[in-house]
Design a protein around this motif. Structure first.
Motif, PDB file in Angstrom:
ATOM      1  N   ASP A   1       2.635   0.186   3.836  1.00 33.65           N
ATOM      2  CA  ASP A   1       2.414  -1.023   4.438  1.00 33.65           C
ATOM      3  C   ASP A   1       2.783  -2.253   3.382  1.00 33.65           C
TER       4      ASP A   1
ATOM      5  N   CYS B   1      -5.490   0.442   4.052  1.00 35.66           N
ATOM      6  CA  CYS B   1      -4.743  -0.103   5.241  1.00 35.66           C
ATOM      7  C   CYS B   1      -5.498  -1.346   5.452  1.00 35.66           C
TER       8      CYS B   1
ATOM      9  N   CYS C   1       1.313   0.072   9.248  1.00 38.76           N
ATOM     10  CA  CYS C   1       0.727   0.660  10.525  1.00 38.76           C
ATOM     11  C   CYS C   1      -0.115  -0.326  11.074  1.00 38.76           C
TER      12      CYS C   1
ATOM     13  N   ARG D   1      -7.446   5.368   5.202  1.00 39.95           N
ATOM     14  CA  ARG D   1      -7.251   4.319   6.206  1.00 39.95           C
ATOM     15  C   ARG D   1      -7.850   3.018   5.580  1.00 39.95           C
TER      16      ARG D   1
ATOM     17  N   CYS E   1       0.705   4.513   2.378  1.00 42.26           N
ATOM     18  CA  CYS E   1       1.022   4.378   3.761  1.00 42.26           C
ATOM     19  C   CYS E   1       2.241   3.638   3.827  1.00 42.26           C
TER      20      CYS E   1
ATOM     21  N   ASN F   1       0.907  -1.197   0.056  1.00 43.91           N
ATOM     22  CA  ASN F   1      -0.001   0.138   0.225  1.00 43.91           C
ATOM     23  C   ASN F   1       0.921   1.392   0.256  1.00 43.91           C
TER      24      ASN F   1
ATOM     25  N   SER G   1      -3.215  -1.939   9.188  1.00 37.81           N
ATOM     26  CA  SER G   1      -2.822  -2.955   8.144  1.00 37.81           C
ATOM     27  C   SER G   1      -2.509  -4.124   9.027  1.00 37.81           C
TER      28      SER G   1
END
Ligand code: ZN
Length: 148
Positions: free
Chosen positions: A41, A126, A64, A123, A39, A36, A67
């Motif tokens: 991830d 995530c 994060c 988000r 972010c 991702n 995730s």
């Protein structure tokens, strides 16, 4: 922490982030990687499927809290399930996190704690990364996916 962030980072999410379940590699079966870029991830999902049943599932990676917690909760939810049921759950989960924050949530058990991401569109990726990666693992072994 604001009340909204409080909602997002519920105790279950914090717990799964601190102590992710099934956080290991499998040396048999198939795997897929997911990324991702929004972010940062990065996850690898490992799957062992036997006779249409998910015998074992695990993940590794870094990202994060959302995730990681989502991947951890996913492994718990699909382990021992038939592939068809896991696929249905995947679709239900994606439907939930992309629905309006006011929509009622049901039928997903513990996974419902992630409904809080609906208030934070950035988000959502995530939360869905593990599931996108699961889909890739189900559909084609050794795949690399990106949420972009
Ligand atoms: Zn993230």
């Amino acid at each position: 922490m604001s009340a909204e962030l409080d909602d997002l980072y519920q105790e279950v999410i914090l717990d799964h982030n601190r102590a992710p379940r099934n956080f290991r590699a499998l040396h048999v079966g198939r795997k897929a990687e997911g990324f991702n870029p929004l972010c940062g991830d990065r996850l690898t999902v490992f799957l062992q499927i036997d006779d249409g049943v998910i015998k074992d599932v695990a993940f590794q990676g870094s990202g994060c809290a959302i995730s990681k917690a989502s991947a951890s909760l996913m492994t718990e939810s699909i382990k021992g399930k038939r592939v068809a049921d896991a696929t249905r759950m995947l679709e239900q989960f994606q439907g939930m996190v992309t629905s309006s924050p006011a929509d009622p949530v049901s039928g997903l058990g513990k996974l419902e704690v992630l409904a809080g991401v609906r208030q934070f569109p950035v988000r959502v990726k995530c939360a869905t990364l593990a599931w996108h990666t699961l889909r890739a693992a189900l559909e084609s072994p050794d795949a690399v996916v990106s949420t972009e």
